[in-house]
Structure formats: structure tokens, C-alpha cells
Design a protein around this motif. Structure first.
Motif, PDB file in Angstrom:
ATOM      1  N   ARG A 456       0.833  -1.119   0.052  1.00 38.27           N
ATOM      2  CA  ARG A 456      -0.035  -0.036   0.150  1.00 38.27           C
ATOM      3  C   ARG A 456       0.999   1.188   0.078  1.00 38.27           C
ATOM      4  NH1 ARG A 456      -5.458  -0.517   0.963  1.00 38.27           N
ATOM      5  NH2 ARG A 456      -6.165  -2.728   1.686  1.00 38.27           N
ATOM      6  N   GLU A 457       1.739   1.223   0.767  1.00 38.32           N
ATOM      7  CA  GLU A 457       2.917   2.458   0.709  1.00 38.32           C
ATOM      8  C   GLU A 457       3.461   2.627  -0.426  1.00 38.32           C
ATOM      9  OE1 GLU A 457       5.395   1.778   4.380  1.00 38.32           O
ATOM     10  OE2 GLU A 457       3.841   2.120   5.629  1.00 38.32           O
ATOM     11  N   ALA A 458       3.827   1.639  -1.197  1.00 33.66           N
ATOM     12  CA  ALA A 458       4.434   1.733  -2.524  1.00 33.66           C
ATOM     13  C   ALA A 458       3.498   1.910  -3.620  1.00 33.66           C
ATOM     14  CB  ALA A 458       5.248   0.544  -2.822  1.00 33.66           C
ATOM     15  N   ASN A 459       2.153   2.152  -3.224  1.00 33.89           N
ATOM     16  CA  ASN A 459       1.132   2.245  -4.368  1.00 33.89           C
ATOM     17  C   ASN A 459       1.051   1.016  -5.363  1.00 33.89           C
ATOM     18  OD1 ASN A 459       0.222   4.681  -3.775  1.00 33.89           O
ATOM     19  ND2 ASN A 459       1.542   6.057  -5.145  1.00 33.89           N
ATOM     20  N   ALA A 460       1.264  -0.034  -4.813  1.00 34.79           N
ATOM     21  CA  ALA A 460       1.090  -1.322  -5.540  1.00 34.79           C
ATOM     22  C   ALA A 460       0.016  -2.174  -5.244  1.00 34.79           C
ATOM     23  CB  ALA A 460       2.471  -2.034  -5.176  1.00 34.79           C
ATOM     24  N   HIS A 461      -0.623  -1.917  -3.880  1.00 32.38           N
ATOM     25  CA  HIS A 461      -1.988  -2.829  -3.570  1.00 32.38           C
ATOM     26  C   HIS A 461      -2.907  -2.760  -4.627  1.00 32.38           C
ATOM     27  CE1 HIS A 461      -4.545  -5.128  -0.860  1.00 32.38           C
ATOM     28  NE2 HIS A 461      -5.317  -3.953  -1.191  1.00 32.38           N
ATOM     29  N   ASP A 462      -3.308  -1.720  -5.071  1.00 32.56           N
ATOM     30  CA  ASP A 462      -4.459  -1.667  -6.125  1.00 32.56           C
ATOM     31  C   ASP A 462      -4.247  -2.592  -7.360  1.00 32.56           C
ATOM     32  OD1 ASP A 462      -5.820  -0.238  -4.194  1.00 32.56           O
ATOM     33  OD2 ASP A 462      -5.518   1.787  -5.067  1.00 32.56           O
ATOM     34  N   PHE A 463      -3.281  -2.235  -7.832  1.00 36.16           N
ATOM     35  CA  PHE A 463      -2.921  -3.236  -8.946  1.00 36.16           C
ATOM     36  C   PHE A 463      -2.850  -4.664  -8.877  1.00 36.16           C
ATOM     37  CE2 PHE A 463       1.693  -2.536  -8.722  1.00 36.16           C
ATOM     38  CZ  PHE A 463       2.241  -3.860  -8.999  1.00 36.16           C
ATOM     39  N   ILE A 464      -2.146  -5.095  -7.698  1.00 28.06           N
ATOM     40  CA  ILE A 464      -1.754  -6.428  -7.317  1.00 28.06           C
ATOM     41  C   ILE A 464      -3.329  -6.978  -6.997  1.00 28.06           C
ATOM     42  CG2 ILE A 464      -1.344  -7.967  -5.517  1.00 28.06           C
ATOM     43  CD1 ILE A 464       1.117  -5.778  -4.912  1.00 28.06           C
ATOM     44  N   MET A 465      -4.333  -6.264  -6.415  1.00 29.07           N
ATOM     45  CA  MET A 465      -5.573  -6.835  -5.977  1.00 29.07           C
ATOM     46  C   MET A 465      -6.394  -7.037  -7.476  1.00 29.07           C
ATOM     47  SD  MET A 465      -5.312  -7.936  -3.048  1.00 29.07           S
ATOM     48  CE  MET A 465      -7.019  -8.679  -2.986  1.00 29.07           C
ATOM     49  N   GLY A 466      -6.038  -6.349  -8.418  1.00 30.79           N
ATOM     50  CA  GLY A 466      -6.570  -6.512  -9.739  1.00 30.79           C
ATOM     51  C   GLY A 466      -6.366  -7.691 -10.593  1.00 30.79           C
ATOM     52  N   PHE A 467      -5.015  -8.607 -10.248  1.00 31.72           N
ATOM     53  CA  PHE A 467      -4.808  -9.723 -10.714  1.00 31.72           C
ATOM     54  C   PHE A 467      -6.050 -10.943  -9.973  1.00 31.72           C
ATOM     55  CE2 PHE A 467      -0.343  -8.055 -10.508  1.00 31.72           C
ATOM     56  CZ  PHE A 467      -0.452  -7.309 -12.082  1.00 31.72           C
ATOM     57  N   GLU A 468      -6.103 -11.877 -10.976  1.00 29.23           N
ATOM     58  CA  GLU A 468      -7.072 -12.917 -10.476  1.00 29.23           C
ATOM     59  C   GLU A 468      -6.469 -13.576  -9.307  1.00 29.23           C
ATOM     60  OE1 GLU A 468      -8.656 -17.020 -12.226  1.00 29.23           O
ATOM     61  OE2 GLU A 468      -7.483 -15.936 -13.500  1.00 29.23           O
ATOM     62  N   HIS A 469      -5.320 -13.834  -9.109  1.00 28.39           N
ATOM     63  CA  HIS A 469      -4.780 -14.456  -7.791  1.00 28.39           C
ATOM     64  C   HIS A 469      -4.102 -13.382  -6.867  1.00 28.39           C
ATOM     65  CE1 HIS A 469      -5.574 -18.435  -9.533  1.00 28.39           C
ATOM     66  NE2 HIS A 469      -4.996 -17.945 -10.783  1.00 28.39           N
ATOM     67  N   GLY A 470      -4.042 -12.121  -6.929  1.00 22.58           N
ATOM     68  CA  GLY A 470      -4.040 -11.152  -6.092  1.00 22.58           C
ATOM     69  C   GLY A 470      -2.395 -11.276  -5.747  1.00 22.58           C
ATOM     70  N   TYR A 471      -2.049 -11.426  -4.343  1.00 25.95           N
ATOM     71  CA  TYR A 471      -0.512 -11.570  -4.154  1.00 25.95           C
ATOM     72  C   TYR A 471      -0.128 -12.860  -4.469  1.00 25.95           C
ATOM     73  CZ  TYR A 471      -0.875  -7.225  -1.450  1.00 25.95           C
ATOM     74  OH  TYR A 471      -1.031  -5.910  -1.290  1.00 25.95           O
ATOM     75  N   ASP A 472      -0.873 -13.727  -4.635  1.00 24.88           N
ATOM     76  CA  ASP A 472      -0.425 -15.200  -5.131  1.00 24.88           C
ATOM     77  C   ASP A 472      -0.191 -15.422  -6.677  1.00 24.88           C
ATOM     78  OD1 ASP A 472      -0.062 -16.440  -2.706  1.00 24.88           O
ATOM     79  OD2 ASP A 472      -2.272 -16.600  -2.450  1.00 24.88           O
ATOM     80  N   THR A 473      -0.262 -14.211  -7.511  1.00 27.33           N
ATOM     81  CA  THR A 473      -0.008 -14.166  -8.880  1.00 27.33           C
ATOM     82  C   THR A 473       1.527 -14.507  -9.151  1.00 27.33           C
ATOM     83  OG1 THR A 473      -1.839 -12.608  -9.166  1.00 27.33           O
ATOM     84  CG2 THR A 473       0.020 -12.698 -10.973  1.00 27.33           C
ATOM     85  N   LEU A 474       1.739 -15.390 -10.145  1.00 27.20           N
ATOM     86  CA  LEU A 474       2.934 -15.717 -10.685  1.00 27.20           C
ATOM     87  C   LEU A 474       3.515 -14.340 -11.579  1.00 27.20           C
ATOM     88  CD1 LEU A 474       2.847 -19.255 -11.061  1.00 27.20           C
ATOM     89  CD2 LEU A 474       4.057 -18.319  -9.245  1.00 27.20           C
TER      90      LEU A 474
END
Length: 597
Positions: A456-474
């Protein structure tokens, strides 16, 4: 051969396997030697029975049972020894690979400046594989046969010292002829290994940069270069094999003559009545047992030569001087340890050059206070990135001193030094795996909450959650499934999670578009809060808010001051500001610098 013995002594924890293999080899040799004696007794018993003097059918049957038991014992024990040899070889390969990888991880940066990644990998596969394959073959096959040979010679000497002496002649003759072959063979093998390593290095490099290769339509050239090296190995193999097999024919021809003499002597002494038929059969079998190691020696010497060449390459790497180790006060947490007024980073007359080249940094001196933001500005090749490398302890100074949190970095273990520095490079340098794994790379034990907070602090959370598997995206190798801005924001999150007191930003936004730069810069601003920050910037806007600027010219400090001060001095920074606001022709001059408008 000393290098092979050194391999075994290097992995002392496998000594119980060594002893187990030795014991099994002794028992295998013992049971193998029972067979000729049982057959001797059976032969004499059959001859005696035919002459009306034997013990009858029951004796022959019991001898057959004894032969079966000896064969079964030999089968079981040899397979137990084979199992121990296989496991020993696997564990030896694992341990040697671990030691090799550990060594590579501790080698200084200068080693990797000249070594191709693929060559390093090729050497690992080739040298360790060839060494362990030889040791596995020797422990499973040749070592038991060697013990059988020694026993066969001793037993043969009991019946006929002359036969034993003739057998003894075989091995010195064979080894003498092998010694004549060895030096030239190993030289040719070394040349082949060089070609294979170069080709393997280029192969890995091309596969890693396949988009560049395809974009410049260089597939044919790369294939031709790759093929040339392997074609060279074919030519060397022809010379090597022709020489080796010519000498092998001489070796084996000499052996054939000696065994002809042995067999002729056994037959003549039997006809003369010195040996019974049973003894003749016994001696022929013992001679055959002794002949097996001799006929295997060609294969053994061939694999041994490859193993020796491979083990030499292995130990050349292991002999490289590694980075310093030792005990020192941890630098991590230095924000709390610094005395009032003590600089976080100090360069004192630092001078450095690569290998035997000229100095690229000359007498550089400056201080950076705790929590201060300092930018390095200068022409390309001015020494900015080199100073960062020196700060991280990747290279050793020729003279001068670098101190971090009051500690001379030459007296600080590299692990502690680099543990106090978070780095965001221009190339995000992500690994294959998931988003979560990459953010947690600096802290594998981080909780999901800590990882998400950093994102979140790196402005990365939003696009990560846009992936189908979120933080577990390869994300693929080097993060190829992500955009440049996404990769950089994950790199920023990784640095945030490390939470080091010192931060280095090496052109962290230079390759990004304006929107991505803005998002990444917001994350960097949060990351720099409360940290001592060293910034190499590609854009003037990135360093507008720093506390001080250090300008570098030809590896020397040109000016040090605040952006406002240096804007008025007429130096490098002022020149860049003028070029930024000048004509289009003046703007072209900015290409000489690592800064653009």
C-alpha cells in the motif's frame, strides 16, 4: 588424483558411507573368491567320481548349494554396496553443489564482472557431475574388483608365484602407458571444457535476452557462434580420441600378450601333472577375476581423467578470495546507535579503480548526516554508481576509507553492512514466483499484513488486487508479466519491508512514463521518510527536494551544496538547469548527463 581425494576429504560427513562401501567391497570380494574354490572342489569331485574315487552325488549337491549361497551373498552384499554408493554419490553431489553455490554467493562483485552467468552454471553441472559419476562408478564397481584382484594375486601366488608375477606385470605396464597418454589428454580436455563453458555461458545469456536477439534478427549469428564452439569440441575430440584409443590399443595389446603367457603356463603345468584339473579351473577363474579390473581400467582411467579435469575447475572457483567475514557491531539499527552529530555515511579520500585499470573515483570526500537526502549528479561515467557500489562494499578501495554509522566497512561483515541498506535500482530485478514472494524477499518471515502494508505504501496494492490471484499471482522470470511501473512499485515495497536505515535509489524512475513515475515517486517519498537517502536521479524533478547535492566530474567531487546554492555557482548542476530551460539544441547536450528535463 589428489584433487579427487580432496573432494572426498572435503565432505567428511559422508565418512560412514565411505566405510560402509569399503566393508561391502571387502565382503563382495570375499564371496566372489569363494566361487572359484567351490568350483575347484566340485571339478575335482566330479573327476574323482568318474574314476570311482569320489564321495558321490550328495557331495556334489552340497557343493552346488554352497555355490548358490555364495552367489546369493555376493548378490545381496554387492547391491547393498551399490545402494550406499548411489546415495553417497547423490549426497556428495548435493554437498559439493551447496559448497559451490555458497562460495559463489560469497565471492566479491569483481568476480562477476568478468564471469558469464552461463559459464558459472555450466562449470557447476560439468565439473560436479563428472566427479560424482566417477566416484559412484569407482565405489560400485571398480573398488570391489580391486580388492578381488589383490586377493586373487595372493591366492595365485600360493599355487604358482610365476603366474602371480606375470599378473603383477600387467598393471605397471598399463599404468606406464596410461601416464604417457594422460598429460596430452588432459590438455585437450581442458580446451574442450573451455569451449563448452563459453558456449554454455552465451546460451544462458541469449535465452535471458531473447527479445533483444529477436528484435535485432540475430538468431542465425547466435546459432553460428554457439555451433562454432561445439564444432571445435568435435575436432578436439577426434584428436583426443584417436590419440587415446591408439594408446589404449597398445595397452590392451600388451595385456593380451601377458595373459596369453599366463594361460599357456597354466595349461602346460596341468598337462605335466603339477596342477589338478580342479586347480587349473581355480587358477583360470582367479586370472579372469584379476583380468576384469585390468579390462575396466581403460574406462576407469577415461572417467577419472574427466573427473580430475572437472575437479580442478571446481577447486579453482573454491580457491577464489571471498568477501570479508568476521565479527563486528551490527550496523542494522544504527539510527539508534549514532552519537549526536556523527555522520551516517562518510567517504574519506576514497580512491578506486576496476582491476588493473585507471582510477574511476579519485580522492572523494563527503559526509551524509542521519536522515539526510543527498543526490549524486554528474556526467555519465562520472562515478555516481561506483560510489553506491563502494558504499555497499561490492568493491575494495585502493586507498581511503568509507564508514557507515561510525563503522569502517572494511571491518564490517558484508551481511551486516548490506543489511543496513535498502536499494531500489533502475532495473527492479524481480525473481520468478509470486508477488508475495518478491515483496517478502528481504524478510521471508513477514506476515501477510506486513506485506500488504508495504504494498500500500508503495502504491502497489491496487494493481496487485486487480490480478486474478492477487498476491499469489506468478509474475514470470524477472517479472516479465508486469509493466515497468508495476515492477518498480513491487521493488519499492520490497525495500519498505526491509526497513533499513539507509536507502539507495539508483535511477529508480528513469525508465518509467510520467504516470508510472508519479506513482512510484509517491512510494519513494514515503520510503525515504526517516531514512538516510542516497539518490542517483535521471530527472531533475526527482532531486528538487533533496537536502544536498554532490556533483561529480571525472571521478572527483566538483561541488557540494543545497539545490539553491548550486543553482547559483555555475557548476554542473547550474549548467543542467540552464540546459533544461534552454534551446532544443542545448537540450541535446543533456544526453551527456544522467539527467534529463
Amino acid at each position: 588424483m589428489r584433487s579427487l581425494i580432496r573432494i572426498l576429504t572435503t565432505v567428511k560427513e559422508l565418512r560412514w558411507y565411505y566405510w560402509g562401501i569399503i566393508i561391502c567391497s571387502l565382503l563382495t570380494a570375499g564371496t566372489a573368491l569363494l566361487t572359484p574354490f567351490i568350483i575347484k572342489e566340485a571339478t575335482d569331485e566330479v573327476v574323482a567320481s568318474l574314476q570311482g574315487r569320489g564321495g558321490g552325488l550328495s557331495v556334489v549337491i552340497w557343493l552346488a548349494v554352497a555355490l548358490l549361497l555364495a552367489d546369493l551373498a555376493n548378490t545381496i552384499i554387492s547391491n547393498v554396496g551399490g545402494y550406499l554408493g548411489d546415495v553417497m554419490a547423490a549426497r556428495l553431489r548435493t554437498r559439493l553443489s551447496q559448497l559451490y553455490f555458497h562460495k559463489l554467493l560469497t565471492l566479491p562483485q569483481r568476480y562477476y564482472d568478468t564471469a558469464l552467468t552461463g559459464t558459472v552454471i555450466s562449470r557447476l553441472n560439468r565439473s560436479i557431475t563428472e566427479t560424482t559419476q566417477f566416484l559412484q562408478s569407482a565405489s560400485n564397481n571398480f573398488f570391489p574388483m580391486l580388492l578381488t584382484l589383490v586377493a586373487s594375486l595372493a591366492i595365485t601366488a600360493w599355487y604358482s608365484p610365476w603366474i602371480s608375477l606375470m599378473l603383477l606385470v600387467v598393471f605397471p605396464t598399463y599404468m606406464w602407458l596410461t601416464t604417457l597418454t594422460s598429460k596430452k589428454w588432459q590438455k585437450l580436455e581442458g580446451e574442450k571444457n573451455t569451449h563448452v563453458d563459453i558456449a554454455g555461458g552465451r546460451f544462458a545469456e541469449v535465452i535471458g535476452q531473447i527479445r533483444v536477439v529477436k528484435s535485432f534478427v540475430q538468431e542465425k549469428r547466435e546459432l553460428a557462434s554457439f555451433s562454432r564452439h561445439f564444432d571445435a569440441t568435435v575436432g578436439l575430440t577426434r584428436t583426443q580420441s584417436r590419440y587415446w584409443h591408439s594408446m589404449d590399443a597398445a595397452r590392451r595389446g600388451a595385456m593380451n600378450l601377458i595373459f596369453f603367457g599366463i594361460h599357456a603356463l597354466i595349461f602346460v603345468r596341468t598337462i605335466q601333472g603339477v596342477f589338478t584339473v580342479g586347480v587349473m579351473v581355480l587358477l583360470i577363474q582367479l586370472v579372469n577375476l584379476a583380468k576384469q579390473p585390468a579390462t575396466m581400467m581403460s574406462y576407469l582411467v577415461d572417467t577419472a581423467q574427466r573427473a580430475i579435469a572437472g575437479s580442478k575447475d571446481y577447486f579453482e572457483v573454491m580457491a577464489e578470495a571471498q568477501e570479508r567475514e568476521g565479527l563486528a557491531d551490527p550496523v542494522v539499527g544504527a539510527r539508534k546507535q549514532l552519537a549526536p552529530g556523527q555522520p551516517m555515511i562518510e567517504f574519506r579520500e576514497a580512491t578506486f579503480g576496476y582491476e588493473d585499470g585507471d582510477n574511476v573515483v579519485r580522492g572523494v570526500s563527503f559526509d551524509i548526516a542521519q536522515g539526510e537526502r543527498v543526490a549524486f549528479v554528474g556526467e555519465s561515467g562520472g562515478g555516481k554508481t561506483t560510489l553506491v557500489s563502494l558504499l555497499l562494499g561490492l568493491y575494495q578501495l585502493r586507498s581511503g576509507q568509507v564508514r557507515v554509522a561510525g563503522h569502517d566497512i572494511t571491518e564490517t561483515p558484508a551481511e551486516l553492512l548490506r543489511g543496513s541498506v535498502g536499494v531500489v535500482f533502475q532495473d527492479a530485478s524481480l525473481f520468478s514466483g509470486t508477488v508475495r514472494e518478491n515483496i517478502a524477499y528481504a524478510n521471508p518471515d513477514a506476515t501477510d499484513e506486513q506485506i500488504e502494508r508495504a504494498a500500500r505504501e508503495a502504491n502497489a496494492h491496487d494493481f496487485i488486487m486487480g490480478f486474478e490471484h492477487g498476491y499469489d499471482t506468478l509474475i514470470g522470470e524477472r517479472g516479465l508479466k508486469l509493466s515497468g511501473g508495476q515492477k518498480q512499485r513491487i521493488a519499492v515495497a520490497r525495500a519498505m519491508l526491509k526497513d533499513a536505515p539507509i536507502l539507495v535509489l539508483d535511477e529508480a524512475t528513469s525508465a518509467l512514463d510520467s504516470k508510472s513515475e508519479r506513482l512510484v515517486q509517491q512510494g519513494l517519498d514515503r520510503l525515504m521518510q526517516g531514512r538516510t537517502s542516497v539518490i542517483i536521479a535521471h530527472r531533475l524533478s526527482t532531486i528538487a527536494s533533496v537536502d544536498r547535492i554532490v556533483t561529480l566530474r571525472d571521478g572527483k567531487v566538483d561541488e557540494i551544496g543545497t539545490p539553491e546554492e548550486l543553482a547559483q555557482t555555475g557548476g554542473i548542476y547550474a549548467e543542467l538547469l540552464a540546459l533544461q530551460s534552454g534551446s532544443k539544441r542545448d537540450r541535446k547536450k543533456l544526453k551527456d548527463f544522467d539527467i534529463t528535463a
